[in-house]
Design a protein around this motif. Structure first.
Motif, PDB file in Angstrom:
ATOM      1  N   THR A   1       0.834  -1.202   0.000  1.00  0.00           N
ATOM      2  CA  THR A   1       0.000   0.000   0.000  1.00  0.00           C
ATOM      3  C   THR A   1       0.868   1.251   0.000  1.00  0.00           C
ATOM      4  O   THR A   1       0.613   2.199  -0.733  1.00  0.00           O
ATOM      5  CB  THR A   1      -0.941  -0.003   1.223  1.00  0.00           C
TER       6      THR A   1
ATOM      7  N   GLN B   1      -7.603   3.607 -13.241  1.00  0.00           N
ATOM      8  CA  GLN B   1      -6.959   4.841 -13.690  1.00  0.00           C
ATOM      9  C   GLN B   1      -6.216   4.647 -15.010  1.00  0.00           C
ATOM     10  O   GLN B   1      -6.109   5.578 -15.798  1.00  0.00           O
ATOM     11  CB  GLN B   1      -5.999   5.367 -12.613  1.00  0.00           C
ATOM     12  N   GLU B   2      -5.709   3.451 -15.245  1.00  0.00           N
ATOM     13  CA  GLU B   2      -5.031   3.144 -16.518  1.00  0.00           C
ATOM     14  C   GLU B   2      -6.024   2.922 -17.656  1.00  0.00           C
ATOM     15  O   GLU B   2      -5.623   2.802 -18.811  1.00  0.00           O
ATOM     16  CB  GLU B   2      -4.173   1.881 -16.363  1.00  0.00           C
TER      17      GLU B   2
ATOM     18  N   ALA C   1       2.426   1.793  -3.357  1.00  0.00           N
ATOM     19  CA  ALA C   1       1.461   2.275  -4.337  1.00  0.00           C
ATOM     20  C   ALA C   1       1.138   3.749  -4.132  1.00  0.00           C
ATOM     21  O   ALA C   1       0.534   4.382  -4.969  1.00  0.00           O
ATOM     22  CB  ALA C   1       0.175   1.450  -4.263  1.00  0.00           C
TER      23      ALA C   1
ATOM     24  N   ALA D   1      -3.778   6.254  -0.884  1.00  0.00           N
ATOM     25  CA  ALA D   1      -5.030   5.973  -1.592  1.00  0.00           C
ATOM     26  C   ALA D   1      -5.895   7.229  -1.578  1.00  0.00           C
ATOM     27  O   ALA D   1      -6.370   7.634  -0.539  1.00  0.00           O
ATOM     28  CB  ALA D   1      -5.755   4.806  -0.926  1.00  0.00           C
TER      29      ALA D   1
ATOM     30  N   SER E   1      -4.165  -9.261 -15.251  1.00  0.00           N
ATOM     31  CA  SER E   1      -3.343  -8.161 -15.748  1.00  0.00           C
ATOM     32  C   SER E   1      -1.894  -8.624 -15.782  1.00  0.00           C
ATOM     33  O   SER E   1      -1.586  -9.747 -15.381  1.00  0.00           O
ATOM     34  CB  SER E   1      -3.483  -6.945 -14.824  1.00  0.00           C
TER      35      SER E   1
ATOM     36  N   SER F   1      -6.967  -9.124 -11.223  1.00  0.00           N
ATOM     37  CA  SER F   1      -7.744  -7.993 -11.747  1.00  0.00           C
ATOM     38  C   SER F   1      -9.241  -8.248 -11.715  1.00  0.00           C
ATOM     39  O   SER F   1     -10.035  -7.305 -11.738  1.00  0.00           O
ATOM     40  CB  SER F   1      -7.324  -7.671 -13.182  1.00  0.00           C
TER      41      SER F   1
ATOM     42  N   LYS G   1       0.275  -7.405 -13.925  1.00  0.00           N
ATOM     43  CA  LYS G   1       0.773  -7.149 -12.575  1.00  0.00           C
ATOM     44  C   LYS G   1       0.790  -8.460 -11.778  1.00  0.00           C
ATOM     45  O   LYS G   1       0.064  -9.391 -12.100  1.00  0.00           O
ATOM     46  CB  LYS G   1      -0.113  -6.110 -11.900  1.00  0.00           C
TER      47      LYS G   1
ATOM     48  N   GLU H   1      -5.635   1.376  -9.514  1.00  0.00           N
ATOM     49  CA  GLU H   1      -4.564   1.485 -10.504  1.00  0.00           C
ATOM     50  C   GLU H   1      -5.048   1.059 -11.893  1.00  0.00           C
ATOM     51  O   GLU H   1      -4.840   1.769 -12.883  1.00  0.00           O
ATOM     52  CB  GLU H   1      -3.382   0.621 -10.057  1.00  0.00           C
ATOM     53  N   LEU H   2      -5.716  -0.086 -11.973  1.00  0.00           N
ATOM     54  CA  LEU H   2      -6.213  -0.564 -13.265  1.00  0.00           C
ATOM     55  C   LEU H   2      -7.291   0.358 -13.828  1.00  0.00           C
ATOM     56  O   LEU H   2      -7.322   0.620 -15.039  1.00  0.00           O
ATOM     57  CB  LEU H   2      -6.729  -1.996 -13.136  1.00  0.00           C
TER      58      LEU H   2
ATOM     59  N   ALA I   1      -6.067  -0.856  -3.966  1.00  0.00           N
ATOM     60  CA  ALA I   1      -5.051  -0.105  -4.716  1.00  0.00           C
ATOM     61  C   ALA I   1      -4.918  -0.660  -6.130  1.00  0.00           C
ATOM     62  O   ALA I   1      -4.760   0.096  -7.088  1.00  0.00           O
ATOM     63  CB  ALA I   1      -3.711  -0.152  -3.985  1.00  0.00           C
ATOM     64  N   ARG I   2      -4.991  -1.986  -6.277  1.00  0.00           N
ATOM     65  CA  ARG I   2      -4.889  -2.613  -7.602  1.00  0.00           C
ATOM     66  C   ARG I   2      -6.070  -2.196  -8.480  1.00  0.00           C
ATOM     67  O   ARG I   2      -5.896  -1.846  -9.648  1.00  0.00           O
ATOM     68  CB  ARG I   2      -4.837  -4.131  -7.460  1.00  0.00           C
TER      69      ARG I   2
END
Length: 184
Positions: free
Chosen positions: A11, A56-57, A14, A17, A96, A128, A98, A53-54, A49-50
């Motif tokens: 965390t 936001q991508e 990353a 949050a 993913s 994911s 990751k 992240e995904l 967080a994962r």
């Protein structure tokens, strides 16, 4: 204790949050509308967080609900093989690029509207994919990681096109997440 320290370290790595939720715009033959999710960063920091992240991508944009079992749950999030318009025969088999995540099991129950992380037989294999519960499923409690709760749009969840057979594989044109937006 080591797992907790690892989750905390992931965390921190990353970053803080900033997100507290998601808005998932859904379209298809069954569901059309927005699902609003409150993410539970305090319960599953590495998993939330994962997802953030995904999202936001843009990795979740266009991904289908490939496994939908009436009275149980709707599963999505295969960013590798689950993109709408591609060959759906492998949807649900990917993740993913990751690394997989260590389980973050909690006392949070799998109630209607719960968002949980999908995984293989190994408890530390979530990546994911996630699912949204149509109904309570106490047999999942403490066995899968809870990452959020639907706060608005359960009518959209309820309308997601159902799959067939025991595994709930969606045939034809599955409903999809058009966009997944991180909210604060």
């Amino acid at each position: 204790m080591r797992k907790l320290a690892l989750a905390f370290a992931l965390t921190l790595a990353a970053g803080p949050a900033l997100a507290t939720g998601l808005e998932i715009e859904v379209a298809g033959e069954g569901a059309n509308g927005t699902i609003v999710v409150d993410l539970l960063e305090d319960v599953a920091p590495a998993h939330t967080a994962r997802i953030v992240e995904l999202a936001q991508e843009g990795a979740y944009d266009g991904v289908v609900f490939h496994r939908v079992i009436d009275g149980f749950m709707a599963q999505t999030g295969d960013v590798e093989f689950g993109t709408f318009g591609e060959d759906m025969r492998r949807a649900g088999m990917g993740g993913s690029e990751k690394p997989d995540l260590a389980a973050e099991f909690s006392d949070e129950p799998f109630a209607r509207g719960t968002l949980g992380m999908a995984r293989a037989a190994d408890p530390n294999s979530a990546n994911s994919q996630f699912f949204i519960m149509f109904a309570p499923a106490p047999h999942l409690n403490g066995q899968y990681t809870v990452v959020g709760r639907v706060t608005d749009g359960m009518d959209v969840v309820d309308a997601i096109k159902r799959g067939e057979g025991r595994n709930g594989a969606v045939m034809g044109q599955p409903d999809r997440m058009v966009t997944v937006t991180v909210t604060e």
